[in-house]
Scaffold this motif. Structure first.
Motif, PDB file in Angstrom:
ATOM      1  N   GLU A   1       1.450   5.090   6.917  1.00  0.00           N
ATOM      2  CA  GLU A   1       1.352   6.520   7.211  1.00  0.00           C
ATOM      3  C   GLU A   1       0.002   7.064   6.762  1.00  0.00           C
ATOM      4  N   GLU A   2      -0.479   8.091   7.451  1.00  0.00           N
ATOM      5  CA  GLU A   2      -1.800   8.647   7.172  1.00  0.00           C
ATOM      6  C   GLU A   2      -1.923   9.308   5.806  1.00  0.00           C
ATOM      7  N   ASP A   3      -0.788   9.695   5.206  1.00  0.00           N
ATOM      8  CA  ASP A   3      -0.837  10.331   3.885  1.00  0.00           C
ATOM      9  C   ASP A   3      -0.634   9.333   2.752  1.00  0.00           C
ATOM     10  N   ALA A   4      -0.620   8.042   3.071  1.00  0.00           N
ATOM     11  CA  ALA A   4      -0.540   6.998   2.036  1.00  0.00           C
ATOM     12  C   ALA A   4      -1.883   6.901   1.321  1.00  0.00           C
ATOM     13  N   THR A   5      -1.867   6.265   0.159  1.00  0.00           N
ATOM     14  CA  THR A   5      -3.101   6.084  -0.603  1.00  0.00           C
ATOM     15  C   THR A   5      -3.750   4.740  -0.277  1.00  0.00           C
ATOM     16  N   VAL A   6      -4.985   4.607  -0.683  1.00  0.00           N
ATOM     17  CA  VAL A   6      -5.691   3.337  -0.541  1.00  0.00           C
ATOM     18  C   VAL A   6      -4.936   2.250  -1.304  1.00  0.00           C
ATOM     19  N   LEU A   7      -4.402   2.569  -2.475  1.00  0.00           N
ATOM     20  CA  LEU A   7      -3.647   1.578  -3.244  1.00  0.00           C
ATOM     21  C   LEU A   7      -2.446   1.082  -2.437  1.00  0.00           C
ATOM     22  N   ASP A   8      -1.740   1.982  -1.770  1.00  0.00           N
ATOM     23  CA  ASP A   8      -0.614   1.583  -0.913  1.00  0.00           C
ATOM     24  C   ASP A   8      -1.088   0.615   0.175  1.00  0.00           C
ATOM     25  N   ALA A   9      -2.211   0.939   0.789  1.00  0.00           N
ATOM     26  CA  ALA A   9      -2.760   0.099   1.860  1.00  0.00           C
ATOM     27  C   ALA A   9      -3.163  -1.276   1.332  1.00  0.00           C
ATOM     28  N   LEU A  10      -3.818  -1.303   0.181  1.00  0.00           N
ATOM     29  CA  LEU A  10      -4.238  -2.576  -0.398  1.00  0.00           C
ATOM     30  C   LEU A  10      -3.049  -3.464  -0.730  1.00  0.00           C
ATOM     31  N   LYS A  11      -2.007  -2.874  -1.269  1.00  0.00           N
ATOM     32  CA  LYS A  11      -0.803  -3.651  -1.595  1.00  0.00           C
ATOM     33  C   LYS A  11      -0.180  -4.249  -0.340  1.00  0.00           C
ATOM     34  N   LYS A  12      -0.138  -3.476   0.727  1.00  0.00           N
ATOM     35  CA  LYS A  12       0.436  -3.959   1.979  1.00  0.00           C
ATOM     36  C   LYS A  12      -0.440  -5.062   2.573  1.00  0.00           C
ATOM     37  N   MET A  13      -1.765  -4.869   2.520  1.00  0.00           N
ATOM     38  CA  MET A  13      -2.675  -5.883   3.034  1.00  0.00           C
ATOM     39  C   MET A  13      -2.510  -7.200   2.276  1.00  0.00           C
ATOM     40  N   ARG A  14      -2.387  -7.099   0.964  1.00  0.00           N
ATOM     41  CA  ARG A  14      -2.224  -8.313   0.162  1.00  0.00           C
ATOM     42  C   ARG A  14      -0.886  -8.977   0.459  1.00  0.00           C
ATOM     43  N   ARG A  15       0.161  -8.182   0.528  1.00  0.00           N
ATOM     44  CA  ARG A  15       1.511  -8.728   0.756  1.00  0.00           C
ATOM     45  C   ARG A  15       1.592  -9.497   2.067  1.00  0.00           C
ATOM     46  N   TYR A  16       0.975  -8.959   3.127  1.00  0.00           N
ATOM     47  CA  TYR A  16       1.063  -9.582   4.446  1.00  0.00           C
ATOM     48  C   TYR A  16      -0.190 -10.361   4.828  1.00  0.00           C
ATOM     49  N   ARG A  17      -1.157 -10.428   3.923  1.00  0.00           N
ATOM     50  CA  ARG A  17      -2.392 -11.183   4.120  1.00  0.00           C
ATOM     51  C   ARG A  17      -3.092 -10.794   5.433  1.00  0.00           C
ATOM     52  N   ILE A  18      -3.315  -9.490   5.578  1.00  0.00           N
ATOM     53  CA  ILE A  18      -4.003  -8.972   6.758  1.00  0.00           C
ATOM     54  C   ILE A  18      -5.182  -8.112   6.313  1.00  0.00           C
ATOM     55  N   GLN A  19      -6.090  -7.855   7.230  1.00  0.00           N
ATOM     56  CA  GLN A  19      -7.313  -7.128   6.905  1.00  0.00           C
ATOM     57  C   GLN A  19      -7.380  -5.732   7.485  1.00  0.00           C
ATOM     58  N   VAL A  20      -6.436  -5.391   8.367  1.00  0.00           N
ATOM     59  CA  VAL A  20      -6.468  -4.071   8.993  1.00  0.00           C
ATOM     60  C   VAL A  20      -5.037  -3.600   9.253  1.00  0.00           C
ATOM     61  N   LEU A  21      -4.834  -2.302   9.043  1.00  0.00           N
ATOM     62  CA  LEU A  21      -3.536  -1.669   9.281  1.00  0.00           C
ATOM     63  C   LEU A  21      -3.712  -0.530  10.281  1.00  0.00           C
TER      64      LEU A  21
END
Length: 164
Positions: A110-130
């Motif tokens: 979601e657009e109101d998520a934080t960078v920390l939320d995004a980084l955690k998701k990227m690490r969990r799913y091993r992806i570079q873009v959301l």
């Protein structure tokens, strides 16, 4: 600004405040010809596929590596029962539009998520873009490249860059 402080600032940023404008993103509609998708992928690592430009309803994503399936002939794919055959994503298998080859399972945030939320998701799913969404509509993207640039911006002090 020291590294710890810069990282804390980075982690607390809201995605909608740092993501690029939608006009600058690689976006095609579901009915875009595969050849035009390939033209975009010559210079981009992915293309977002939306139903139409008005609704911006996210259909899927086509990543650079997905082009392998488009270029291979259908007989090179192993069909597994219960799975959509990758052979259907081949040009020779009948794929003609972006919607035919798009990966439908897109990781979003979601657009109101934080960078920390995004980084955690990227690490969990091993992806570079959301895909950044609001009410199921594509409104932006967040990538490691964007986050690296933002961290470097935060580390600048009086025109000079932070040094370890």
């Amino acid at each position: 600004m020291e590294a710890e402080s810069a990282l804390e600032s980075l982690h607390s940023l809201i995605l909608k405040d740092i993501m690029p404008k939608i006009e600058t993103m690689p976006v095609v509609t579901s009915d875009t010809d595969v050849i035009n998708v390939l033209k975009v992928l010559r210079s981009r690592h992915h293309v977002w596929v939306v139903e139409d430009r008005e609704s911006m309803e996210l259909v899927g994503v086509i990543r650079y590596l997905d082009v392998i399936d488009v270029l291979l002939s259908p007989d090179t794919h192993n069909f597994k029962l219960g799975m959509t055959s990758r052979s259907l994503k081949s040009l020779l298998g009948g794929a003609t539009r972006a919607g035919d080859i798009a990966e439908r399972y897109v990781l979003t945030i979601e657009e109101d998520a934080t960078v920390l939320d995004a980084l955690k998701k990227m690490r969990r799913y091993r992806i570079q873009v959301l895909a950044v969404v609001k009410d199921g509509r594509l409104v932006g993207e967040i990538s490691l490249r964007i986050l690296i640039n933002e961290l470097l911006r935060l580390l600048r002090v009086g025109g000079t860059q932070w040094k370890p």
